[in-house]
Scaffold this motif. Structure first.
Motif, PDB file in Angstrom:
ATOM      1  N   THR A 120      43.854  -9.593  -6.565  1.00  0.00           N
ATOM      2  CA  THR A 120      43.663  -8.739  -7.195  1.00  0.00           C
ATOM      3  C   THR A 120      43.843  -7.150  -6.768  1.00  0.00           C
ATOM      4  O   THR A 120      43.242  -6.974  -5.421  1.00  0.00           O
ATOM      5  N   PRO A 121      44.972  -6.250  -6.866  1.00  0.00           N
ATOM      6  CA  PRO A 121      44.949  -5.116  -6.429  1.00  0.00           C
ATOM      7  C   PRO A 121      43.512  -4.297  -6.698  1.00  0.00           C
ATOM      8  O   PRO A 121      43.016  -4.366  -7.533  1.00  0.00           O
ATOM      9  N   THR A 122      43.129  -3.295  -5.656  1.00  0.00           N
ATOM     10  CA  THR A 122      42.007  -2.754  -5.622  1.00  0.00           C
ATOM     11  C   THR A 122      41.704  -1.635  -6.842  1.00  0.00           C
ATOM     12  O   THR A 122      40.621  -1.341  -6.971  1.00  0.00           O
ATOM     13  N   TRP A 123      42.879  -1.310  -7.405  1.00  0.00           N
ATOM     14  CA  TRP A 123      42.755  -0.282  -8.609  1.00  0.00           C
ATOM     15  C   TRP A 123      42.421  -1.071  -9.747  1.00  0.00           C
ATOM     16  O   TRP A 123      42.326  -0.530 -10.741  1.00  0.00           O
ATOM     17  N   HIS A 124      42.533  -2.386  -9.942  1.00  0.00           N
ATOM     18  CA  HIS A 124      42.207  -3.166 -11.077  1.00  0.00           C
ATOM     19  C   HIS A 124      40.877  -3.646 -10.790  1.00  0.00           C
ATOM     20  O   HIS A 124      40.103  -4.022  -9.560  1.00  0.00           O
ATOM     21  N   GLU A 125      40.081  -4.137 -11.910  1.00  0.00           N
ATOM     22  CA  GLU A 125      38.936  -4.847 -11.953  1.00  0.00           C
ATOM     23  C   GLU A 125      38.900  -5.964 -11.649  1.00  0.00           C
ATOM     24  O   GLU A 125      39.851  -6.831 -11.993  1.00  0.00           O
ATOM     25  N   ALA A 126      38.135  -6.737 -10.727  1.00  0.00           N
ATOM     26  CA  ALA A 126      38.227  -7.974 -10.224  1.00  0.00           C
ATOM     27  C   ALA A 126      37.652  -8.869 -11.555  1.00  0.00           C
ATOM     28  O   ALA A 126      36.919  -8.522 -12.273  1.00  0.00           O
ATOM     29  N   PRO A 127      38.255 -10.011 -11.516  1.00  0.00           N
ATOM     30  CA  PRO A 127      37.795 -11.101 -12.635  1.00  0.00           C
ATOM     31  C   PRO A 127      36.290 -11.301 -12.391  1.00  0.00           C
ATOM     32  O   PRO A 127      35.773 -11.234 -11.207  1.00  0.00           O
ATOM     33  N   SER A 128      35.696 -11.543 -13.380  1.00  0.00           N
ATOM     34  CA  SER A 128      34.323 -11.827 -13.610  1.00  0.00           C
ATOM     35  C   SER A 128      33.884 -13.098 -13.686  1.00  0.00           C
ATOM     36  O   SER A 128      35.148 -13.848 -13.345  1.00  0.00           O
ATOM     37  N   GLY A 129      32.742 -13.490 -13.615  1.00  0.00           N
ATOM     38  CA  GLY A 129      32.142 -15.034 -13.525  1.00  0.00           C
ATOM     39  C   GLY A 129      32.370 -15.415 -12.157  1.00  0.00           C
ATOM     40  O   GLY A 129      32.016 -14.809 -11.225  1.00  0.00           O
ATOM     41  N   ASN A 130      32.700 -16.710 -11.715  1.00  0.00           N
ATOM     42  CA  ASN A 130      32.710 -17.536 -10.636  1.00  0.00           C
ATOM     43  C   ASN A 130      33.941 -17.229  -9.991  1.00  0.00           C
ATOM     44  O   ASN A 130      34.187 -18.150  -8.939  1.00  0.00           O
ATOM     45  N   ALA A 131      34.898 -16.460 -10.249  1.00  0.00           N
ATOM     46  CA  ALA A 131      36.373 -16.489  -9.480  1.00  0.00           C
ATOM     47  C   ALA A 131      36.183 -16.046  -8.329  1.00  0.00           C
ATOM     48  O   ALA A 131      35.335 -15.032  -7.895  1.00  0.00           O
ATOM     49  N   ILE A 132      36.780 -16.485  -7.364  1.00  0.00           N
ATOM     50  CA  ILE A 132      37.014 -16.022  -6.192  1.00  0.00           C
ATOM     51  C   ILE A 132      38.112 -15.280  -5.934  1.00  0.00           C
ATOM     52  O   ILE A 132      39.449 -15.346  -6.268  1.00  0.00           O
ATOM     53  N   ASN A 133      37.910 -13.884  -5.627  1.00  0.00           N
ATOM     54  CA  ASN A 133      38.833 -12.906  -5.727  1.00  0.00           C
ATOM     55  C   ASN A 133      39.145 -12.323  -4.446  1.00  0.00           C
ATOM     56  O   ASN A 133      38.454 -12.068  -3.505  1.00  0.00           O
ATOM     57  N   ILE A 134      40.584 -12.201  -4.178  1.00  0.00           N
ATOM     58  CA  ILE A 134      40.937 -11.466  -2.764  1.00  0.00           C
ATOM     59  C   ILE A 134      41.568  -9.975  -3.239  1.00  0.00           C
ATOM     60  O   ILE A 134      42.542 -10.029  -4.147  1.00  0.00           O
ATOM     61  N   ALA A 135      40.988  -9.154  -2.701  1.00  0.00           N
ATOM     62  CA  ALA A 135      41.323  -7.718  -3.110  1.00  0.00           C
ATOM     63  C   ALA A 135      42.453  -7.524  -2.065  1.00  0.00           C
ATOM     64  O   ALA A 135      42.376  -7.470  -0.830  1.00  0.00           O
ATOM     65  N   LEU A 136      43.654  -7.288  -2.580  1.00  0.00           N
ATOM     66  CA  LEU A 136      44.899  -6.936  -1.867  1.00  0.00           C
ATOM     67  C   LEU A 136      45.922  -6.061  -2.594  1.00  0.00           C
ATOM     68  O   LEU A 136      46.287  -6.152  -3.725  1.00  0.00           O
ATOM     69  N   ASP A 137      46.215  -5.099  -1.590  1.00  0.00           N
ATOM     70  CA  ASP A 137      47.326  -4.061  -2.276  1.00  0.00           C
ATOM     71  C   ASP A 137      48.536  -4.287  -1.670  1.00  0.00           C
ATOM     72  O   ASP A 137      48.732  -4.950  -0.622  1.00  0.00           O
ATOM     73  N   PRO A 138      49.812  -4.129  -2.411  1.00  0.00           N
ATOM     74  CA  PRO A 138      51.068  -4.183  -1.841  1.00  0.00           C
ATOM     75  C   PRO A 138      50.932  -3.107  -0.643  1.00  0.00           C
ATOM     76  O   PRO A 138      50.481  -2.263  -0.634  1.00  0.00           O
ATOM     77  N   GLY A 139      51.643  -3.810   0.572  1.00  0.00           N
ATOM     78  CA  GLY A 139      51.703  -2.818   1.770  1.00  0.00           C
ATOM     79  C   GLY A 139      52.935  -3.123   2.636  1.00  0.00           C
ATOM     80  O   GLY A 139      53.886  -3.845   1.809  1.00  0.00           O
ATOM     81  N   LEU A 140      52.847  -2.722   3.836  1.00  0.00           N
ATOM     82  CA  LEU A 140      54.065  -3.247   4.782  1.00  0.00           C
ATOM     83  C   LEU A 140      54.266  -4.395   5.224  1.00  0.00           C
ATOM     84  O   LEU A 140      55.335  -4.808   5.736  1.00  0.00           O
ATOM     85  N   ALA A 141      53.328  -5.283   5.117  1.00  0.00           N
ATOM     86  CA  ALA A 141      53.258  -6.570   5.508  1.00  0.00           C
ATOM     87  C   ALA A 141      53.596  -7.734   4.205  1.00  0.00           C
ATOM     88  O   ALA A 141      53.250  -7.314   3.163  1.00  0.00           O
ATOM     89  N   PHE A 142      54.341  -8.886   4.616  1.00  0.00           N
ATOM     90  CA  PHE A 142      54.603  -9.687   3.669  1.00  0.00           C
ATOM     91  C   PHE A 142      53.543 -10.461   3.200  1.00  0.00           C
ATOM     92  O   PHE A 142      52.630 -10.947   3.920  1.00  0.00           O
ATOM     93  N   GLY A 143      53.491 -10.797   1.702  1.00  0.00           N
ATOM     94  CA  GLY A 143      52.379 -11.582   1.317  1.00  0.00           C
ATOM     95  C   GLY A 143      51.374 -10.830   0.461  1.00  0.00           C
ATOM     96  O   GLY A 143      50.332 -10.644   0.924  1.00  0.00           O
ATOM     97  N   THR A 144      51.623 -11.180  -0.912  1.00  0.00           N
ATOM     98  CA  THR A 144      50.646 -10.454  -1.963  1.00  0.00           C
ATOM     99  C   THR A 144      50.471 -11.281  -2.734  1.00  0.00           C
ATOM    100  O   THR A 144      49.603 -11.002  -3.736  1.00  0.00           O
ATOM    101  N   GLY A 145      50.726 -12.594  -2.861  1.00  0.00           N
ATOM    102  CA  GLY A 145      50.707 -13.626  -3.693  1.00  0.00           C
ATOM    103  C   GLY A 145      51.721 -13.779  -5.017  1.00  0.00           C
ATOM    104  O   GLY A 145      51.566 -14.497  -5.656  1.00  0.00           O
TER     105      GLY A 145
END
Length: 298
Positions: A120-145
């Motif tokens: 989930t990009p940091t400008w979005h609300e993370a999923p609720s419940g028991n979800a495991i969330n990785i907060a990640l914004d598009p950037g200079l390095a490869f790999g955003t999912g």
């Protein structure tokens, strides 16, 4: 305030020099594109990690952004003259002022990897419940999912991290796989990449997600064995790195390899088959993830 966009046709030999000349004439931004993009003649170009791209498109378009009020004919003529080029063909269009940050952010939504794992990009609300969330914004390095190879590796980690495993993410890019491993319950985790920018991005992303991962350039990486090694790079470097990566997995440990096209899978498995017993490849959109278990040493 609107801007003027110049699109100037040239060839691969002159594109970079023309870009430099446009910057000297106060261009706000310059990029080089494939003139045949979107057609049957489109030509992809790729470089292996750590290696420069040694070719450009045969027919290029140099795209330059200028403040409103410039004289396009003068700019193009001056740039061409500066590099000894005959007057090239060009077009001019107006780019209206926009909120570029919001426009860019609107293109990136949360990515569901599995029932419990999200990116989930940091400008979005993370999923609720028991979800495991990785907060990640598009950037200079490869790999955003968003790329199939990253998703395949994340799904593999989601299925195979039980808890407490030592993990090596080789070619870590943004650090997403190492961060995911830690959030899924892995123990001590290291990331390695040849790009110093990736080190900065990975450390920032790990801190943002509240996990401890140690990141290294290859020469500084520890020489140790791990329970799990994951490498999402490309086929040629994977083939070259086979002895090194195999040597980082202890007997009975696991390896996951991606960045491999489906038609390349057999070749890669044949090389790594000296050390690993492989499961059938997992495929998505023409890419595969290969996973295997390290054979017992004799």
């Amino acid at each position: 305030m609107p801007w003027q966009e110049l699109r100037i046709e040239t060839d691969s030999n002159r594109a970079e020099a023309l870009s430099d000349a446009l910057f000297d004439l106060s261009a706000l931004a310059v990029s080089i594109e494939d003139a045949t993009a979107g057609t049957a003649d489109e030509k992809p170009i790729f470089g292996e990690p750590g290696e420069p791209v040694d070719q450009m498109w045969d027919h290029s378009v140099v795209v330059a952004l200028f403040d409103e009020g410039i004289a396009p004919e003068f700019i193009v003529a001056a740039a061409a003259n500066a590099i000894g080029l005959a007057q090239p063909k060009f077009t001019v269009s107006t780019v209206e002022e926009q909120d570029w940050v919001r426009l860019t952010q609107s293109q990136f939504d949360p990515i569901r990897i599995s029932d419990r794992l999200w990116i989930t990009p940091t400008w979005h609300e993370a999923p609720s419940g028991n979800a495991i969330n990785i907060a990640l914004d598009p950037g200079l390095a490869f790999g955003t999912g968003s790329h199939p190879t990253t998703r395949l590796c994340l799904k593999w980690l989601d299925r195979n991290i039980v808890g407490g495993e030592t993990v090596l993410d080789y070619g870590c890019g943004s650090g997403i796989l190492a961060i995911a491993a830690r959030k899924l319950g892995a123990g001590a985790t290291d990331g390695v990449d040849i790009d110093a920018q990736a080190m900065i991005a990975s450390r920032q992303n790990a801190e943002q997600n509240g996990v401890q991962v140690d990141f290294y350039l290859p020469d500084a990486a520890p020489h140790r064995e791990y329970d799990v090694v994951v490498a999402n790079i490309l086929t040629n470097p994977l083939k070259t790195l086979a002895p090194l990566l195999a040597g980082r997995v202890h007997a009975g440990g696991h390896i996951a390899l991606s960045g491999i096209l489906e038609e390349q899978a057999e070749e890669v498995m044949a090389i790594y088959g000296v050390w690993f017993n492989f499961l059938p490849p997992a495929a998505e959109e023409g890419w595969v993830c290969l996973s295997g278990t390290r054979k017992a040493t004799e």
